[in-house]
Write a protein that holds these residues in place. Structure first.
Motif, short mmCIF file in Angstrom:
data_model
loop_
_atom_site.label_atom_id
_atom_site.label_comp_id
_atom_site.label_asym_id
_atom_site.label_seq_id
_atom_site.Cartn_x
_atom_site.Cartn_y
_atom_site.Cartn_z
N ILE A 64 0.99 -1.27 -0.17
CA ILE A 64 -0.07 0.14 -0.09
C ILE A 64 0.51 1.35 -0.07
N GLY A 65 0.48 2.17 -0.35
CA GLY A 65 1.06 3.59 -0.71
C GLY A 65 2.15 3.48 -1.74
N ASN A 66 2.10 2.59 -2.95
CA ASN A 66 3.35 2.98 -4.07
C ASN A 66 2.66 4.15 -4.89
N THR A 67 1.68 4.58 -4.78
CA THR A 67 2.00 5.88 -6.40
C THR A 67 1.54 7.03 -4.63
N GLY A 68 1.92 6.88 -3.57
CA GLY A 68 1.80 8.14 -3.07
C GLY A 68 0.21 8.88 -2.93
N TRP A 69 0.48 9.99 -2.11
CA TRP A 69 -0.75 10.98 -2.14
C TRP A 69 -0.99 12.01 -3.31
N ASN A 70 -1.98 12.19 -3.92
CA ASN A 70 -1.92 13.24 -4.71
C ASN A 70 -3.21 14.67 -4.30
N ASP A 71 -3.46 15.66 -5.23
CA ASP A 71 -4.79 16.52 -4.99
C ASP A 71 -6.28 16.00 -6.04
N GLU A 72 -6.53 15.52 -6.29
CA GLU A 72 -7.16 15.08 -7.32
C GLU A 72 -8.33 14.40 -6.49
N ASP A 73 -7.97 12.89 -6.38
CA ASP A 73 -8.18 11.70 -5.16
C ASP A 73 -9.30 11.60 -4.57
N ASP A 74 -9.05 12.67 -3.45
CA ASP A 74 -9.65 13.03 -1.90
C ASP A 74 -11.40 12.73 -2.62
N GLU A 75 -12.16 12.09 -2.03
CA GLU A 75 -13.61 11.55 -2.15
C GLU A 75 -14.24 12.37 -1.33
N SER A 76 -13.85 13.35 -0.47
CA SER A 76 -13.98 13.92 0.60
C SER A 76 -13.36 14.93 1.41
N ASP A 77 -13.36 16.30 1.49
CA ASP A 77 -12.10 16.64 2.73
C ASP A 77 -11.50 16.73 3.21
N ARG A 78 -11.32 15.31 3.86
CA ARG A 78 -10.35 14.57 5.15
C ARG A 78 -10.40 13.38 4.05
N VAL A 79 -8.88 12.84 5.44
CA VAL A 79 -9.68 10.90 6.12
C VAL A 79 -10.62 10.94 6.97
N TRP A 80 -10.98 10.02 6.62
CA TRP A 80 -12.23 9.81 7.32
C TRP A 80 -12.16 8.80 8.14
N VAL A 81 -10.96 7.59 8.04
CA VAL A 81 -10.67 6.57 8.38
C VAL A 81 -10.02 6.50 10.69
N ALA A 82 -10.40 6.00 10.99
CA ALA A 82 -9.95 5.92 12.35
C ALA A 82 -8.72 5.84 12.74
N GLY A 83 -7.95 4.66 12.02
CA GLY A 83 -7.09 4.02 11.29
C GLY A 83 -6.94 3.28 10.68
N TYR A 84 -5.08 2.65 9.80
CA TYR A 84 -5.60 2.00 8.92
C TYR A 84 -3.96 1.22 9.19
N VAL A 85 -4.60 -0.14 9.21
CA VAL A 85 -3.50 -1.48 8.79
C VAL A 85 -3.10 -1.67 7.54
N VAL A 86 -1.88 -2.36 7.07
CA VAL A 86 -1.16 -2.50 6.24
C VAL A 86 -0.11 -3.16 6.98
N ARG A 87 0.55 -3.91 5.33
CA ARG A 87 1.59 -5.11 5.77
C ARG A 87 2.34 -4.78 5.35
N ASP A 88 2.79 -3.97 3.97
CA ASP A 88 4.07 -3.60 3.89
C ASP A 88 3.73 -2.07 2.95
N PRO A 89 4.33 -1.37 3.61
CA PRO A 89 4.23 0.04 3.25
C PRO A 89 5.17 0.51 2.41
N ALA A 90 4.68 1.25 1.06
CA ALA A 90 6.19 1.77 0.48
C ALA A 90 6.76 2.37 0.59
N ARG A 91 8.01 2.50 0.57
CA ARG A 91 9.37 2.74 1.62
C ARG A 91 8.83 4.43 0.32
#
Length: 375
Positions: A64-91
């Motif tokens: 998870i995270g290979n393509t980073g974070w951009n300014d176009e793909d948000d579905e609202s004005d903030r992150v709503w999840v309470a927490g995030y669990v991943v196995r292998d985050p992109a360095r």
């Protein structure tokens, strides 16, 4: 991105199971209902989907995270999840649209996560035991298992939670039609995603997005050709206000279309009950069958509650006959209802996708046809 691989973190489940890993995103403590999402792409859209409010999301895709974070793909004005669990985050993120790493985006918004755990084992555990309360603890917040578990069991449950009002817009706003305006729609914001008004706009529909606490008079004042009930978080059994509004719309025979939480609202307005699923449907690869045609659509979904009912079964309502129009072949879950004597229908999945397949995008065309006076 700072190196957190040596910062201890723990995911503690309500049943006492503990998964230990490394901090990801912000460090600290967070609580919510732990659920898994089977989507292999679209993590930015998932994280910013208001329907995930107060949930700790487990990504089943290993990287998870290979393509980073951009300014176009948000579905609202903030992150709503309470927490995030991943196995292998992109360095190192790699995409021409990326403006920052996923880790940095989570830090910026104070979202506590955990990485380096066996998400396959965790997902199997949740499939067997069901979604449950959990907590993510990192840095100084990591203490002994008993102390962390005590905090988890003190956190609120999802059943009985009224959350739509927490994610809804505070003020009405308008998304104009693209090109010539064909119709005007009043959308009740229970946790609407940004792509929904865009999909409507592409069909010449001007969308007035109203707060969840709007009155029936507020909706009628828009003088809309149709009403839209959006997706959103929480227990539909708490949504009496939205159900009452929907009944008022049905009485006036104004064309109505609902998705996800909106499907549960319409179902309740038609007299159906709701219940909590064992672990829910969350992903962009979930099949749905249209009872009338037998056609199968691969859909994007995010719901932990469902309507009671049997696929293809007609039932009586105060507004005439209605039917259970769609179902999921995986478990028989109700995936859509339709009124037969008034212009109203809804589906449990997300035709706007973002992320996800576009199999169901034609439902917006069906809504437009309904507003023209068709079926």
């Amino acid at each position: 991105m700072t190196d957190k691989t040596k910062t201890a973190a723990a995911l503690v489940l309500e049943d006492g199971r503990v998964f230990r890993g490394a901090a990801f995103g912000a460090t600290g403590t967070t609580f919510g209902e732990v659920v898994f999402c089977t989507a292999m792409t679209g993590y930015q859209e998932t994280l910013t989907d208001p329907s995930y409010h107060r949930q700790i999301v487990v990504a089943t895709a290993p990287q998870i995270g290979n393509t980073g974070w951009n300014d176009e793909d948000d579905e609202s004005d903030r992150v709503w999840v309470a927490g995030y669990v991943v196995r292998d985050p992109a360095r190192i993120p790699s995409n021409w649209r990326s403006t920052k790493s996923l880790d940095d985006a989570l830090v910026d918004q104070g979202v506590v996560g955990i990485s380096g755990i066996d998400t396959r084992s965790l997902t199997r555990h949740l499939r067997e035991r069901g979604a449950m309360r959990a907590g993510v603890f990192s840095g100084d917040a990591v203490t002994d298992a008993a102390a962390m578990l005590a905090k988890v069991t003190e956190s609120p449950r999802m059943a009985g939670a009224e959350l739509a009002s927490q994610v809804s817009t505070a003020q009405t706003y308008v998304v104009p039609a693209r090109g010539e305006r064909r119709f005007r729609v009043a959308a009740l914001d229970l946790g609407i995603k940004s792509n929904t008004p865009r999909m409507l706009a592409a069909r010449g529909i001007e969308t007035h997005v109203l707060p969840a606490n709007s009155s029936l008079d507020d909706l009628l004042a828009v003088e809309a050709d149709g009403v839209f009930l959006s997706n959103g978080p929480g227990d539909p059994a708490t949504a009496d206000h939205a159900v009452g509004l929907t009944q008022g719309i049905l009485e006036r025979r104004i064309p109505l279309f609902g998705i996800c939480f909106g499907n549960q609202i319409l179902g309740r307005a038609l007299g159906l009950g709701t219940y909590k699923l064992r672990y829910g449907h969350r992903g962009i690869n979930i099949p749905v069958i249209d009872v009338a045609t037998g056609a199968v659509a691969i859909t994007a979904q995010n719901h932990g509650f469902a309507l009671e009912g049997e696929p293809g079964k007609d039932f009586d309502t105060p507004y005439g006959r209605a039917t259970v129009s769609h179902f999921c072949p995986n478990d028989g879950c109700v995936e859509g209802v339709a009124a037969l004597d008034v212009p109203a229908f809804s589906v449990q999945y997300h035709p706007e996708a973002a992320a996800g397949p576009h199999d169901a995008a034609t439902l917006f065309d069906r809504f437009a046809t309904m507003m023209e006076g068709g079926n």
